[in-house]
Write an enzyme that holds these catalytic residues in place. Sequence first.
Site, short mmCIF file in Angstrom:
data_model
loop_
_atom_site.label_atom_id
_atom_site.label_comp_id
_atom_site.label_asym_id
_atom_site.label_seq_id
_atom_site.Cartn_x
_atom_site.Cartn_y
_atom_site.Cartn_z
N THR A 21 35.05 43.34 40.56
CA THR A 21 36.41 43.47 40.05
C THR A 21 36.71 42.56 38.86
OG1 THR A 21 37.33 41.79 41.53
CG2 THR A 21 37.24 44.05 42.37
N ASP A 22 37.82 42.88 38.19
CA ASP A 22 38.34 42.01 37.13
C ASP A 22 39.28 40.99 37.77
OD1 ASP A 22 40.74 43.35 37.65
OD2 ASP A 22 40.65 44.57 35.83
N ALA A 23 39.96 40.21 36.97
CA ALA A 23 40.85 39.16 37.47
C ALA A 23 42.01 39.72 38.29
CB ALA A 23 41.38 38.33 36.30
N ILE A 26 40.84 44.81 40.32
CA ILE A 26 40.55 46.23 40.04
C ILE A 26 39.07 46.35 39.70
CG2 ILE A 26 41.05 48.17 38.48
CD1 ILE A 26 43.49 47.41 40.11
#
Length: 153
Positions: A21-23, A26
């Site tokens: 995931t991103d920060a 997601i």
Amino acid sequence: MSDGEAAATFGWPIRVYIEDTDAGGIVFHARYLHYMERARTEWVRNCGVELRAGLADNISYVVQRLSIHYAVPAKLDDELVVTAEPVAFGRVWMEFRQRVVRVQDQKQLCEADVKVACIALDSGRPKRLPDNMRGLLEQATLSNETKHDISQE
């Protein structure tokens, strides 16, 4: 499914980890490609085809073409099922329809059509699909055609 028997549609479970995931939690768009690669690889393995044997025979498989649609994002801790459904093949290629579905609500998050080419490892040139792989693809695509014919009646 027994070794050497091809399923029309194969599903592989995946859990979304922080590394995917991103920060914001997601799933990063390219991770879906990893998930799909795993599902195709596990389909082959589940059908009884030894991937290392193919490498020993100077055979590898590479993605030649990819069309993907992202509908809804997966998020941290989601449980997913990634499908691999062989839909067509030729002398040196095979095509899969793949989907990523969230288990909790059965929501389709992503779908793709993936064309995979068989190549010679030493030269990178196209190579005829091995007989065992052609046999599996014939079984699976025939099963898909029957399934689609029945659903259209």
